[in-house]
Motif scaffolding. Structure first.
Motif, PDB file in Angstrom:
ATOM      1  N   ARG A   1      42.784  39.648  32.007  1.00 25.20           N
ATOM      2  CA  ARG A   1      43.107  38.224  31.827  1.00 25.20           C
ATOM      3  C   ARG A   1      44.541  38.091  31.322  1.00 25.20           C
ATOM      4  O   ARG A   1      44.953  38.838  30.417  1.00 25.20           O
ATOM      5  CB  ARG A   1      42.138  37.590  30.820  1.00 25.20           C
ATOM      6  N   THR A   2      45.240  37.138  31.890  1.00 29.10           N
ATOM      7  CA  THR A   2      46.684  37.056  31.655  1.00 29.10           C
ATOM      8  C   THR A   2      47.110  35.653  31.221  1.00 29.10           C
ATOM      9  O   THR A   2      46.534  34.657  31.645  1.00 29.10           O
ATOM     10  CB  THR A   2      47.433  37.418  32.956  1.00 29.10           C
TER      11      THR A   2
ATOM     12  N   LYS B   1      32.741  42.733  34.477  1.00 25.83           N
ATOM     13  CA  LYS B   1      33.405  43.153  33.234  1.00 25.83           C
ATOM     14  C   LYS B   1      34.428  42.124  32.750  1.00 25.83           C
ATOM     15  O   LYS B   1      34.713  42.035  31.565  1.00 25.83           O
ATOM     16  CB  LYS B   1      34.111  44.495  33.452  1.00 25.83           C
ATOM     17  N   LEU B   2      34.984  41.371  33.715  1.00 24.19           N
ATOM     18  CA  LEU B   2      36.012  40.377  33.356  1.00 24.19           C
ATOM     19  C   LEU B   2      35.406  38.995  33.109  1.00 24.19           C
ATOM     20  O   LEU B   2      36.131  38.012  32.921  1.00 24.19           O
ATOM     21  CB  LEU B   2      37.052  40.281  34.483  1.00 24.19           C
ATOM     22  N   ASN B   3      34.082  38.916  33.136  1.00 26.90           N
ATOM     23  CA  ASN B   3      33.388  37.629  32.977  1.00 26.90           C
ATOM     24  C   ASN B   3      33.799  36.620  34.041  1.00 26.90           C
ATOM     25  O   ASN B   3      34.008  35.435  33.755  1.00 26.90           O
ATOM     26  CB  ASN B   3      33.629  37.038  31.582  1.00 26.90           C
TER      27      ASN B   3
ATOM     28  N   TYR C   1      44.421  33.189  33.834  1.00 24.93           N
ATOM     29  CA  TYR C   1      44.033  33.753  35.121  1.00 24.93           C
ATOM     30  C   TYR C   1      43.864  35.265  35.000  1.00 24.93           C
ATOM     31  O   TYR C   1      44.061  35.834  33.912  1.00 24.93           O
ATOM     32  CB  TYR C   1      45.038  33.381  36.219  1.00 24.93           C
ATOM     33  N   VAL C   2      43.473  35.892  36.099  1.00 23.97           N
ATOM     34  CA  VAL C   2      43.156  37.322  36.060  1.00 23.97           C
ATOM     35  C   VAL C   2      43.980  38.059  37.113  1.00 23.97           C
ATOM     36  O   VAL C   2      44.039  37.648  38.273  1.00 23.97           O
ATOM     37  CB  VAL C   2      41.646  37.545  36.336  1.00 23.97           C
ATOM     38  N   ASP C   3      44.639  39.116  36.677  1.00 26.22           N
ATOM     39  CA  ASP C   3      45.370  40.006  37.590  1.00 26.22           C
ATOM     40  C   ASP C   3      44.416  41.064  38.121  1.00 26.22           C
ATOM     41  O   ASP C   3      43.689  41.670  37.329  1.00 26.22           O
ATOM     42  CB  ASP C   3      46.454  40.769  36.822  1.00 26.22           C
ATOM     43  N   ILE C   4      44.457  41.320  39.426  1.00 21.06           N
ATOM     44  CA  ILE C   4      43.623  42.387  40.001  1.00 21.06           C
ATOM     45  C   ILE C   4      44.501  43.306  40.857  1.00 21.06           C
ATOM     46  O   ILE C   4      45.252  42.832  41.710  1.00 21.06           O
ATOM     47  CB  ILE C   4      42.485  41.785  40.854  1.00 21.06           C
ATOM     48  N   TRP C   5      44.412  44.608  40.596  1.00 22.71           N
ATOM     49  CA  TRP C   5      45.164  45.577  41.388  1.00 22.71           C
ATOM     50  C   TRP C   5      44.323  46.844  41.538  1.00 22.71           C
ATOM     51  O   TRP C   5      43.194  46.889  41.018  1.00 22.71           O
ATOM     52  CB  TRP C   5      46.527  45.868  40.732  1.00 22.71           C
ATOM     53  N   ASP C   6      44.836  47.835  42.257  1.00 19.91           N
ATOM     54  CA  ASP C   6      44.017  49.032  42.443  1.00 19.91           C
ATOM     55  C   ASP C   6      44.816  50.295  42.154  1.00 19.91           C
ATOM     56  O   ASP C   6      45.982  50.231  41.730  1.00 19.91           O
ATOM     57  CB  ASP C   6      43.349  49.029  43.827  1.00 19.91           C
TER      58      ASP C   6
END
Ligand SMILES: Cc1cc2nc3c(=O)[nH]c(=O)nc-3n(C[C@H](O)[C@H](O)[C@H](O)COP(=O)(O)OP(=O)(O)OC[C@H]3O[C@@H](n4cnc5c(N)ncnc54)[C@H](O)[C@@H]3O)c2cc1C
Length: 440
Positions: free
Chosen positions: A366-367, A320-322, A256-261
């Motif tokens: 990606r994690t 960018k993260l596909n 999965y993908v981590d998203i933060w700002d």
């Protein structure tokens, strides 16, 4: 100090399955004494002070990963590089007559005609010769489980081979103690379990799996927005270490993908993580394992190496993260809407952990799982003896730590910081006392 009965119930409830309640009770009864004993040993030369992680976490805020205040960490008070927590314990043991042999590998146990374990056969590190160690008082096996034995992991907990991303910090334990006990007739836990943290990452064109080598990503535990490779959320991101990972197993490529700002410093304070995920000092001032101030340089290194992606818009970040751009943007907008409203209609994340991700630049990575240790093992009784299928103790054989079972089942929840090391030391001390005195 804690409410033992309630804490025990939590362990059994969160482990959700094959747990020996009497072992949990034993931990509740004896771990306090163990910590007092340990604290005195490491403090006697002024080299360490034991620090209590005095925060009862987020119970009052309704988080599902509330924390019992059990964690302790040794704080080093000297600049001497040769002094470690391990050397402090070793020196104490040597003063009492203990002898340490390094590079001496357990191969198997030896039994007499009655089945009593009478010693071990070992191999020296250079593989040149074998040696026999006779043990009149008993053998305590503590070879740390089987995390470094991919074949054994595949046989006992294949899901974790799919979820894992190899990182340089890992174990050297290949299941030797467990195998030795099984050859003596011991029984084993019905199902595998591991300490896995969502703190390993891979590149945008990679997915998790036991063949993959990635990087350590400590920040991954923070419950920001997490999406699958289709750009969709799939669970409440806020929960004990492996909950996220087990949910990810049901998603494409178990990744999965981590998203933060870029407002993460303040948001992490508000998120108020527990245990070793925490990035701010505990309520009583005890330092966290890792400070928030270190994250910026971690991110920089991972951006440089092509792991973390950074972008000024969510569209660009998704590319960018596909990830599929439209789906990811839609998920992000929906999530921000929940944060603004203070209510997560999809997965009911605690409102104080729902933060609006509206401060560019945005970050994503990606994690997968940082696989630390296996925690299922040989069945034991409360005297730390390995037992057979009938529950009968194997005379002369004690098992502790990750070689022993009955304590965790499938999951290692972070409701009790330090519980893996804590049960190991509590039960190790008990096994040593019982073997030395011949009481059991
Ligand atoms: C990086 C990392 C961080 C962790 N952080 C935490 C934490 O913060 N809190 C917590 O509670 N738990 C933590 N854990 C888990 C905890 O360290 C383990 O659960 C605990 O150390 C288990 O103790 P053990 O004695 O069973 O195994 P170990 O501490 O792994 O010791 C086993 C030893 O046996 C040796 N060995 C293996 N095979 C043989 C053989 N055939 N013969 C002789 N020796 C052998 C190994 O080399 C090793 O030295 C962490 C684990 C890792 C890897």
């Amino acid at each position: 100090e804690i409410d033992k009965m309630e804490a025990m119930e939590d362990i059994v409830r969160y482990a959700n399955g094959f747990v020996n309640y009497d072992l949990v009770k034993l931990w509740a009864d004896e771990s306090g004494d163990m910590i007092d004993w340990l604290s005195e040993i490491i403090a006697r030369n002024g080299e360490f002070a034991m620090r209590f992680e005095g925060s009862v976490g987020t119970e009052g805020q309704g988080a599902r990963d509330k924390a019992w205040a059990t964690g302790h960490s040794p704080e080093k008070l000297t600049d001497d590089k040769d002094v470690t927590f391990g050397t402090a314990l070793r020196d104490y043991a040597e003063e009492l007559g203990a002898e340490f042999r390094y590079d001496t590998m357990l191969v198997k146990c030896e039994q007499d005609a009655s089945g009593r374990v009478t010693g071990v056969v070992c191999r020296d590190g250079n593989d040149r010769h074998y040696l026999r160690v006779n043990a009149s008082k008993g053998v305590i096996l503590a070879t740390g489980g089987y995390a470094a034995n991919t074949e054994m992991v595949e046989a006992r907990q294949a899901w974790n081979n799919r979820l894992k991303i190899n990182v340089p910090v890992g174990g050297s334990c290949t299941g030797d103690g467990i195998k030795a006990a099984l050859w003596c007739g011991a029984a084993i836990d019905p199902i595998g379990a591991a300490v896995t943290f969502n703190r390993a990452c891979c590149k945008p064109d990679e997915v998790a799996g036991s063949d993959l080598v990635g990087k350590w990503f400590w920040f991954g535990e923070q419950p920001f927005l997490k999406v699958n490779l289709n750009g969709k959320r799939f669970c409440n991101e806020s929960g004990p270490y492996d909950y996220m990972l087990h949910s990810a197993f049901m998603q494409p490529y178990h990744t999965y993908v981590d998203i933060w700002d870029s407002d993460y410093v303040e948001q992490v304070r508000q998120i108020n993580e527990v245990g070793c995920c925490r990035l701010y000092p505990f309520d009583n001032g005890a330092p966290s394992n890792m400070p928030i101030t270190k994250m910026a340089s971690d991110f920089e290194a991972l951006i440089e190496a092509g792991y973390i992606q950074q972008a000024d818009t969510m569209e660009e970040l998704a590319e960018k993260l596909n990830l599929p751009v439209d789906a990811t943007v839609e998920t992000w907008e929906r999530y921000n809407g929940f944060a603004e409203a203070g209510k997560d209609d999809d997965y009911n994340k605690e409102p104080y952990r729902l933060t609006q991700l509206t401060h560019p630049p945005y970050y994503g990575v990606r994690t997968g799982a940082w696989f630390l240790a296996t925690i299922d093992g040989v069945l034991i009784d409360t005297d730390m003896h390995a037992v057979d299928e009938a529950g009968k103790a194997i005379d002369g054989l004690y098992m502790v730590g990750n070689d022993s079972g009955g304590f965790f089942s499938v999951s290692y929840p972070n409701l009790f910081t330090g519980l893996a090391a804590g049960r190991t030391m509590t039960f190790g001390r008990r096994a040593g006392m019982l073997a030395a005195t011949g009481q059991a």
